[in-house]
Design a protein around this motif. Structure first.
Motif, PDB file in Angstrom:
ATOM      1  N   THR A 190       0.845  -1.192   0.000  1.00  0.00           N
ATOM      2  CA  THR A 190       0.000   0.000   0.000  1.00  0.00           C
ATOM      3  C   THR A 190       0.879   1.240   0.000  1.00  0.00           C
ATOM      4  OG1 THR A 190      -1.687  -1.210   1.235  1.00  0.00           O
ATOM      5  CG2 THR A 190      -1.869   1.189   1.207  1.00  0.00           C
ATOM      6  N   LEU A 191       0.539   2.174  -0.863  1.00  0.00           N
ATOM      7  CA  LEU A 191       1.306   3.405  -1.009  1.00  0.00           C
ATOM      8  C   LEU A 191       0.354   4.596  -0.950  1.00  0.00           C
ATOM      9  CD1 LEU A 191       4.082   4.692  -1.709  1.00  0.00           C
ATOM     10  CD2 LEU A 191       3.453   4.441  -4.103  1.00  0.00           C
ATOM     11  N   ARG A 192       0.655   5.534  -0.079  1.00  0.00           N
ATOM     12  CA  ARG A 192      -0.148   6.757   0.016  1.00  0.00           C
ATOM     13  C   ARG A 192       0.588   7.851  -0.742  1.00  0.00           C
ATOM     14  NH1 ARG A 192      -4.224   8.060   3.340  1.00  0.00           N
ATOM     15  NH2 ARG A 192      -3.777   6.227   4.597  1.00  0.00           N
ATOM     16  N   VAL A 193      -0.118   8.469  -1.694  1.00  0.00           N
ATOM     17  CA  VAL A 193       0.472   9.493  -2.550  1.00  0.00           C
ATOM     18  C   VAL A 193      -0.268  10.804  -2.322  1.00  0.00           C
ATOM     19  CG1 VAL A 193       0.939  10.149  -4.934  1.00  0.00           C
ATOM     20  CG2 VAL A 193       1.072   7.754  -4.281  1.00  0.00           C
ATOM     21  N   GLY A 194       0.477  11.866  -2.128  1.00  0.00           N
ATOM     22  CA  GLY A 194      -0.122  13.176  -1.898  1.00  0.00           C
ATOM     23  C   GLY A 194      -0.823  13.719  -3.137  1.00  0.00           C
ATOM     24  N   ALA A 195      -1.840  14.508  -2.924  1.00  0.00           N
ATOM     25  CA  ALA A 195      -2.664  15.050  -4.005  1.00  0.00           C
ATOM     26  C   ALA A 195      -1.861  15.948  -4.959  1.00  0.00           C
ATOM     27  CB  ALA A 195      -3.831  15.835  -3.420  1.00  0.00           C
ATOM     28  N   LEU A 196      -0.841  16.594  -4.465  1.00  0.00           N
ATOM     29  CA  LEU A 196      -0.061  17.525  -5.286  1.00  0.00           C
ATOM     30  C   LEU A 196       1.238  16.916  -5.816  1.00  0.00           C
ATOM     31  CD1 LEU A 196      -0.548  20.750  -3.132  1.00  0.00           C
ATOM     32  CD2 LEU A 196      -1.849  20.000  -5.138  1.00  0.00           C
ATOM     33  N   SER A 197       1.351  15.601  -5.777  1.00  0.00           N
ATOM     34  CA  SER A 197       2.598  14.940  -6.165  1.00  0.00           C
ATOM     35  C   SER A 197       2.775  14.797  -7.676  1.00  0.00           C
ATOM     36  CB  SER A 197       2.677  13.559  -5.530  1.00  0.00           C
ATOM     37  OG  SER A 197       1.637  12.740  -6.026  1.00  0.00           O
ATOM     38  N   SER A 198       1.730  15.036  -8.440  1.00  0.00           N
ATOM     39  CA  SER A 198       1.768  14.899  -9.902  1.00  0.00           C
ATOM     40  C   SER A 198       2.136  13.492 -10.346  1.00  0.00           C
ATOM     41  CB  SER A 198       2.748  15.898 -10.522  1.00  0.00           C
ATOM     42  OG  SER A 198       2.375  17.212 -10.213  1.00  0.00           O
ATOM     43  N   VAL A 199       1.707  12.500  -9.580  1.00  0.00           N
ATOM     44  CA  VAL A 199       1.970  11.103  -9.903  1.00  0.00           C
ATOM     45  C   VAL A 199       0.781  10.548 -10.673  1.00  0.00           C
ATOM     46  CG1 VAL A 199       2.241   8.798  -8.897  1.00  0.00           C
ATOM     47  CG2 VAL A 199       3.484  10.726  -7.944  1.00  0.00           C
TER      48      VAL A 199
ATOM     49  N   TYR B 130       5.461  -0.662 -11.286  1.00  0.00           N
ATOM     50  CA  TYR B 130       5.514  -1.617 -10.177  1.00  0.00           C
ATOM     51  C   TYR B 130       5.640  -3.042 -10.700  1.00  0.00           C
ATOM     52  CZ  TYR B 130       4.344  -3.954  -5.805  1.00  0.00           C
ATOM     53  OH  TYR B 130       4.379  -4.759  -4.687  1.00  0.00           O
ATOM     54  N   GLU B 131       4.867  -3.345 -11.696  1.00  0.00           N
ATOM     55  CA  GLU B 131       4.904  -4.693 -12.277  1.00  0.00           C
ATOM     56  C   GLU B 131       6.306  -5.027 -12.785  1.00  0.00           C
ATOM     57  OE1 GLU B 131       2.557  -6.971 -15.799  1.00  0.00           O
ATOM     58  OE2 GLU B 131       1.400  -5.571 -14.570  1.00  0.00           O
ATOM     59  N   ILE B 132       6.935  -4.075 -13.424  1.00  0.00           N
ATOM     60  CA  ILE B 132       8.290  -4.276 -13.955  1.00  0.00           C
ATOM     61  C   ILE B 132       9.318  -4.349 -12.819  1.00  0.00           C
ATOM     62  CG2 ILE B 132      10.130  -3.189 -15.304  1.00  0.00           C
ATOM     63  CD1 ILE B 132       7.851  -2.031 -17.076  1.00  0.00           C
ATOM     64  N   ALA B 133       9.215  -3.436 -11.864  1.00  0.00           N
ATOM     65  CA  ALA B 133      10.217  -3.336 -10.792  1.00  0.00           C
ATOM     66  C   ALA B 133      10.193  -4.516  -9.826  1.00  0.00           C
ATOM     67  CB  ALA B 133      10.022  -2.030 -10.022  1.00  0.00           C
ATOM     68  N   THR B 134       9.063  -5.208  -9.728  1.00  0.00           N
ATOM     69  CA  THR B 134       8.972  -6.317  -8.771  1.00  0.00           C
ATOM     70  C   THR B 134       9.391  -7.664  -9.363  1.00  0.00           C
ATOM     71  OG1 THR B 134       6.618  -6.627  -9.279  1.00  0.00           O
ATOM     72  CG2 THR B 134       7.178  -5.229  -7.373  1.00  0.00           C
ATOM     73  N   GLU B 135       9.590  -7.730 -10.663  1.00  0.00           N
ATOM     74  CA  GLU B 135      10.002  -8.990 -11.290  1.00  0.00           C
ATOM     75  C   GLU B 135      11.279  -9.508 -10.634  1.00  0.00           C
ATOM     76  OE1 GLU B 135      10.380  -8.698 -15.524  1.00  0.00           O
ATOM     77  OE2 GLU B 135       8.311  -8.085 -15.780  1.00  0.00           O
ATOM     78  N   GLY B 136      11.252 -10.777 -10.254  1.00  0.00           N
ATOM     79  CA  GLY B 136      12.425 -11.395  -9.661  1.00  0.00           C
ATOM     80  C   GLY B 136      12.665 -11.037  -8.203  1.00  0.00           C
TER      81      GLY B 136
ATOM     82  N   LEU C 273       8.460  -9.449  -4.013  1.00  0.00           N
ATOM     83  CA  LEU C 273       7.200  -8.756  -4.267  1.00  0.00           C
ATOM     84  C   LEU C 273       6.549  -9.150  -5.597  1.00  0.00           C
ATOM     85  CD1 LEU C 273       8.210  -5.192  -3.063  1.00  0.00           C
ATOM     86  CD2 LEU C 273       7.002  -6.958  -1.792  1.00  0.00           C
ATOM     87  N   ALA C 274       7.210  -9.995  -6.356  1.00  0.00           N
ATOM     88  CA  ALA C 274       6.668 -10.412  -7.653  1.00  0.00           C
ATOM     89  C   ALA C 274       5.275 -11.016  -7.465  1.00  0.00           C
ATOM     90  CB  ALA C 274       7.598 -11.421  -8.308  1.00  0.00           C
ATOM     91  N   GLY C 275       4.354 -10.567  -8.268  1.00  0.00           N
ATOM     92  CA  GLY C 275       2.977 -11.053  -8.206  1.00  0.00           C
ATOM     93  C   GLY C 275       2.092 -10.317  -7.235  1.00  0.00           C
ATOM     94  N   SER C 276       2.671  -9.421  -6.442  1.00  0.00           N
ATOM     95  CA  SER C 276       1.851  -8.649  -5.508  1.00  0.00           C
ATOM     96  C   SER C 276       1.186  -7.476  -6.222  1.00  0.00           C
ATOM     97  CB  SER C 276       2.711  -8.134  -4.342  1.00  0.00           C
ATOM     98  OG  SER C 276       3.662  -7.187  -4.797  1.00  0.00           O
ATOM     99  N   GLN C 277       0.214  -6.918  -5.565  1.00  0.00           N
ATOM    100  CA  GLN C 277      -0.517  -5.779  -6.114  1.00  0.00           C
ATOM    101  C   GLN C 277      -0.085  -4.491  -5.419  1.00  0.00           C
ATOM    102  OE1 GLN C 277      -2.773  -6.062  -8.712  1.00  0.00           O
ATOM    103  NE2 GLN C 277      -1.961  -8.144  -8.743  1.00  0.00           N
ATOM    104  N   LEU C 278      -0.047  -3.407  -6.153  1.00  0.00           N
ATOM    105  CA  LEU C 278       0.215  -2.091  -5.586  1.00  0.00           C
ATOM    106  C   LEU C 278      -1.117  -1.410  -5.372  1.00  0.00           C
ATOM    107  CD1 LEU C 278       2.234   0.115  -4.734  1.00  0.00           C
ATOM    108  CD2 LEU C 278       2.152   0.935  -7.101  1.00  0.00           C
ATOM    109  N   GLU C 279      -1.401  -1.058  -4.131  1.00  0.00           N
ATOM    110  CA  GLU C 279      -2.633  -0.350  -3.790  1.00  0.00           C
ATOM    111  C   GLU C 279      -2.261   1.104  -3.526  1.00  0.00           C
ATOM    112  OE1 GLU C 279      -5.359  -0.506   0.071  1.00  0.00           O
ATOM    113  OE2 GLU C 279      -5.369  -2.394  -1.068  1.00  0.00           O
ATOM    114  N   VAL C 280      -2.829   1.996  -4.316  1.00  0.00           N
ATOM    115  CA  VAL C 280      -2.469   3.423  -4.217  1.00  0.00           C
ATOM    116  C   VAL C 280      -3.633   4.203  -3.624  1.00  0.00           C
ATOM    117  CG1 VAL C 280      -1.730   5.460  -5.509  1.00  0.00           C
ATOM    118  CG2 VAL C 280      -0.980   3.187  -6.252  1.00  0.00           C
ATOM    119  N   HIS C 281      -3.336   4.995  -2.611  1.00  0.00           N
ATOM    120  CA  HIS C 281      -4.331   5.882  -1.977  1.00  0.00           C
ATOM    121  C   HIS C 281      -3.893   7.313  -2.181  1.00  0.00           C
ATOM    122  CE1 HIS C 281      -6.482   2.700   0.159  1.00  0.00           C
ATOM    123  NE2 HIS C 281      -5.289   2.153   0.351  1.00  0.00           N
TER     124      HIS C 281
END
Length: 65
Positions: free
Chosen positions: A30-39, A48-54, A57-65
Motif C-alpha cells: 500500500t502506497l499513500r500518494v499526496g494530491a499535489l505529487s503529480s503522480v 511496479y509490475e516491472i520493478a517487482t520482477e524477480g 514482491l513479484a505477483g503482488s498488487q500495488l494499492e495506491v491511496h
C-alpha cells in the motif's frame, strides 16, 4: 517518468525491510500518494509490475491511496 524511480525506491525499501525475515507470499503493498505529487497512478502500476520482477514482491498488487 518519475513514477519508475518512486516505485524502484518503494520496492527497494520493502525488500530491505523484509531481508532476513521469514515471510510468506506478499499480496499487497500500500502506497499513500499526496494530491499535489503529480503522480500518474497508471504509470505507477505499470512501473511496479516491472520493478517487482524477480523479487519477493513479484505477483503482488500495488494499492495506491
Amino acid at each position: 517518468m518519475h513514477e519508475l524511480s518512486i516505485v524502484q525506491s518503494v520496492v527497494s525499501t520493502v525488500t530491505e525491510a523484509l531481508a532476513g525475515k521469514e515471510v510468506g507470499r506478499i499480496k499487497t503493498v500500500t502506497l499513500r500518494v499526496g494530491a499535489l505529487s503529480s503522480v500518474v497512478e497508471d504509470a505507477l502500476q505499470f512501473s511496479y509490475e516491472i520493478a517487482t520482477e524477480g523479487t519477493i514482491l513479484a505477483g503482488s498488487q500495488l494499492e495506491v491511496h
